[in-house]
Design a protein around this motif. Structure first.
Motif, PDB file in Angstrom:
ATOM      1  N   GLU A  66       0.849  -1.192   0.000  1.00 38.92           N
ATOM      2  CA  GLU A  66       0.000   0.000   0.000  1.00 38.92           C
ATOM      3  C   GLU A  66       0.880   1.236   0.000  1.00 38.92           C
ATOM      4  OE1 GLU A  66      -3.593   0.368   2.497  1.00 38.92           O
ATOM      5  OE2 GLU A  66      -2.954  -1.573   3.287  1.00 38.92           O
ATOM      6  N   PRO A  69      -1.934   7.466   0.706  1.00 41.43           N
ATOM      7  CA  PRO A  69      -2.891   8.055  -0.247  1.00 41.43           C
ATOM      8  C   PRO A  69      -2.479   9.435  -0.759  1.00 41.43           C
ATOM      9  CG  PRO A  69      -4.045   7.114   1.627  1.00 41.43           C
ATOM     10  CD  PRO A  69      -2.563   7.053   1.948  1.00 41.43           C
ATOM     11  N   ARG A  72      -0.490   9.765  -4.239  1.00 44.48           N
ATOM     12  CA  ARG A  72      -1.138   9.647  -5.546  1.00 44.48           C
ATOM     13  C   ARG A  72      -2.477  10.385  -5.507  1.00 44.48           C
ATOM     14  NH1 ARG A  72       3.238   7.697  -5.670  1.00 44.48           N
ATOM     15  NH2 ARG A  72       3.968   5.938  -6.882  1.00 44.48           N
ATOM     16  N   PRO A  86      -5.081   4.848 -13.554  1.00 45.13           N
ATOM     17  CA  PRO A  86      -5.274   4.004 -12.379  1.00 45.13           C
ATOM     18  C   PRO A  86      -4.030   3.285 -11.874  1.00 45.13           C
ATOM     19  CG  PRO A  86      -5.962   2.826 -14.313  1.00 45.13           C
ATOM     20  CD  PRO A  86      -5.556   4.206 -14.768  1.00 45.13           C
ATOM     21  N   ARG A 146      -1.556  -2.416  -7.191  1.00 40.29           N
ATOM     22  CA  ARG A 146      -2.869  -2.515  -6.553  1.00 40.29           C
ATOM     23  C   ARG A 146      -3.902  -2.149  -7.592  1.00 40.29           C
ATOM     24  NH1 ARG A 146      -4.181  -3.128  -0.866  1.00 40.29           N
ATOM     25  NH2 ARG A 146      -2.242  -3.886  -0.019  1.00 40.29           N
ATOM     26  N   HIS A 148      -7.112  -0.175  -8.948  1.00 37.34           N
ATOM     27  CA  HIS A 148      -7.877   1.057  -8.777  1.00 37.34           C
ATOM     28  C   HIS A 148      -8.733   1.261 -10.023  1.00 37.34           C
ATOM     29  CE1 HIS A 148      -5.715   2.422  -5.213  1.00 37.34           C
ATOM     30  NE2 HIS A 148      -4.638   1.927  -5.789  1.00 37.34           N
ATOM     31  N   SER A 149      -9.832   1.930  -9.849  1.00 35.63           N
ATOM     32  CA  SER A 149     -10.679   2.257 -10.987  1.00 35.63           C
ATOM     33  C   SER A 149     -10.314   3.650 -11.481  1.00 35.63           C
ATOM     34  CB  SER A 149     -12.154   2.233 -10.564  1.00 35.63           C
ATOM     35  OG  SER A 149     -12.969   2.619 -11.638  1.00 35.63           O
TER      36      SER A 149
END
Length: 193
Positions: A66, A69, A72, A86, A146, A148-149
């Protein structure tokens, strides 16, 4: 000759066996010892990593690490018409599907039907995909891995194509697997491979 060997069933069977063995090896706690070598070999930037290295339980745990946050930020988080990249990746953008169909991906000719042909919305309305844009995001070992949309919406289905997916460490890898269908707030559909 190389192309013939790489597309042979014998070679594909070897890659499948090697990939199947590599997953459990990299999930085993003993693989933690390989994290520092992985970081050094690939020059992984540790600044955005969310937890300390000693907290990772295996090489795969580190591989799917991870990030903080804040490292990014989303450019337009309240704009439902915007899409964001993404993944950390090598990015190719095609303004139209027609331009993208000229691209050969890993030795195989690309088509929208090959990507999303099994999805319900494509089967009902294939013409909706004729003039869409397309991005190809290729991840390297150093990249953040990871899911992500790239847009706001609701996942309404995932279609798996049942194809072999080989490890990135294989000499000739395959990148296939499934398509995520997402419905945006405005009702439009997006397909993420």
């Amino acid at each position: 000759l190389g192309r013939m060997i790489s597309h042979s069933q014998l070679f594909r069977n070897y890659l499948l066996r090697r990939t199947s063995a590599l997953g459990p090896e990299c999930n085993h706690p003993s693989s933690r010892a390989r994290i520092q070598d992985f970081i050094a070999s690939y020059g992984v930037d540790l600044a955005p990593v969310r937890k300390p290295l000693e907290d990772f339980t295996s090489l795969n745990d580190f591989f799917y690490r991870e990030l903080d946050p804040a490292s990014r930020p989303i450019a337009a988080p309240t704009d439902d018409t915007a899409a964001c990249q993404p993944a950390d990746c090598r990015l190719i953008v095609f303004p139209t599907v027609e331009q993208a169909t000229r691209l050969w991906i890993k030795g195989r000719q690309f088509s929208v039907q090959r990507l999303v042909g099994k999805t319900e919305s494509y089967l009902k309305n294939p013409e909706l995909y004729d003039n869409g844009a397309l991005t190809v995001s290729r991840l390297a070992p150093t990249d953040y891995h990871r899911f992500h949309s790239p847009l706001a919406g609701t996942v309404v289905g995932i279609t798996h194509d049942g194809a072999d997916v080989f490890t990135v460490k294989s000499l000739f890898s395959e990148a296939r697997g499934g398509v995520q269908q997402c419905r945006r707030a405005d009702g439009q559909q997006a397909h993420l491979h």
